[in-house]
Design an enzyme around this catalytic site. Sequence first.
Site, PDB file in Angstrom:
ATOM      1  N   GLU A  33       0.756  -1.281  -0.082  1.00 45.39           N
ATOM      2  CA  GLU A  33       0.107  -0.169  -0.172  1.00 45.39           C
ATOM      3  C   GLU A  33       0.788   1.443   0.006  1.00 45.39           C
ATOM      4  O   GLU A  33       0.421   2.169  -0.456  1.00 45.39           O
ATOM      5  CB  GLU A  33      -0.753  -0.099   1.283  1.00 45.39           C
ATOM      6  CG  GLU A  33      -1.962  -1.060   1.220  1.00 45.39           C
ATOM      7  CD  GLU A  33      -3.220  -0.800   0.270  1.00 45.39           C
ATOM      8  OE1 GLU A  33      -3.420   0.490  -0.083  1.00 45.39           O
ATOM      9  OE2 GLU A  33      -3.683  -1.891  -0.541  1.00 45.39           O
ATOM     10  N   ASP A  51      -7.184   6.264  -8.930  1.00 46.43           N
ATOM     11  CA  ASP A  51      -7.637   4.940  -8.962  1.00 46.43           C
ATOM     12  C   ASP A  51      -9.358   5.028  -8.718  1.00 46.43           C
ATOM     13  O   ASP A  51      -9.848   4.026  -9.031  1.00 46.43           O
ATOM     14  CB  ASP A  51      -7.413   3.839  -7.978  1.00 46.43           C
ATOM     15  CG  ASP A  51      -7.723   4.448  -6.497  1.00 46.43           C
ATOM     16  OD1 ASP A  51      -8.228   5.465  -6.229  1.00 46.43           O
ATOM     17  OD2 ASP A  51      -7.584   3.822  -5.312  1.00 46.43           O
ATOM     18  N   THR A  56      -6.945   8.589  -1.030  1.00 45.00           N
ATOM     19  CA  THR A  56      -6.697   7.324  -0.356  1.00 45.00           C
ATOM     20  C   THR A  56      -5.582   7.884   0.900  1.00 45.00           C
ATOM     21  O   THR A  56      -4.587   8.543   0.618  1.00 45.00           O
ATOM     22  CB  THR A  56      -5.696   6.199  -1.185  1.00 45.00           C
ATOM     23  OG1 THR A  56      -6.535   5.950  -2.225  1.00 45.00           O
ATOM     24  CG2 THR A  56      -4.932   5.376  -0.509  1.00 45.00           C
TER      25      THR A  56
END
Length: 252
Positions: A33, A51, A56
């Site tokens: 990640e 994405d 995020t």
Amino acid sequence: MTGCSGSASKEPAAGLADPAKKRIAMRLVSSAENSSLDWEAQYPYIEDIGDGRGYTAGIIGFCSGTGDMRKVVERYARARPGNPLERFLPALRSVEGSDSHAGLGEPFTRAWAKAAEDSAFRAAQDAERDAAYFDPAVAQAGKDGLGALGQFIYYDAYVMHGAGDTEGSVGFRTIRREALAAARPPARGGDERAYLNAFLDARVAAIGREPSHTDASRVESAQRVFVREGKLGLETPLRWKVYGDSYRIDRG
């Protein structure tokens, strides 16, 4: 257990309930990640990685577009009423299901990074990670008779894909259902390594069906390697590659 080819891990109940094993799992997820083994340095992290899920952020990639980022901020608001992130809750609710930054932007990203200095915010991230991803993944893996490696494999799938299918995403439950159609888990008398390979096959297929994911190296050059080596209890040392970068953990 290295090299063991038995049908099940002898003590699946221990698994990631062991704090040392859980730390290993956090570091493995962080390598994929965040391209770092230092998972605890990721609390302030936040960016839009393009994405389609908006921002995020944090220790496992909570997203503004999927709702788990909102849940983190709600937990934080309950612990610290009036904190600087609380005012962004209406915007977080409105952008769910999209990649929009409306009402968020740089003021939000600065506030998120600053909030990471607060132990209550870090605890909110930990709690949401455990409630939404870690605990259900480990519980299901335990029911399937899987040891620490299988529990981690389930957890990583939860983190990347979520529990259920959404538009553009194949969820954990579908991946597991496809694995069960191909092999029996240890709890049903199956071979643990054979079942884990079936699960990883299903996961690679899921990645191929998701527009936001194309690289399966966190499966093929990491988790698949551990299965092949028989590291069913996540025994160290562990060596793997993700997205072209090499990592190792010598001890828990």
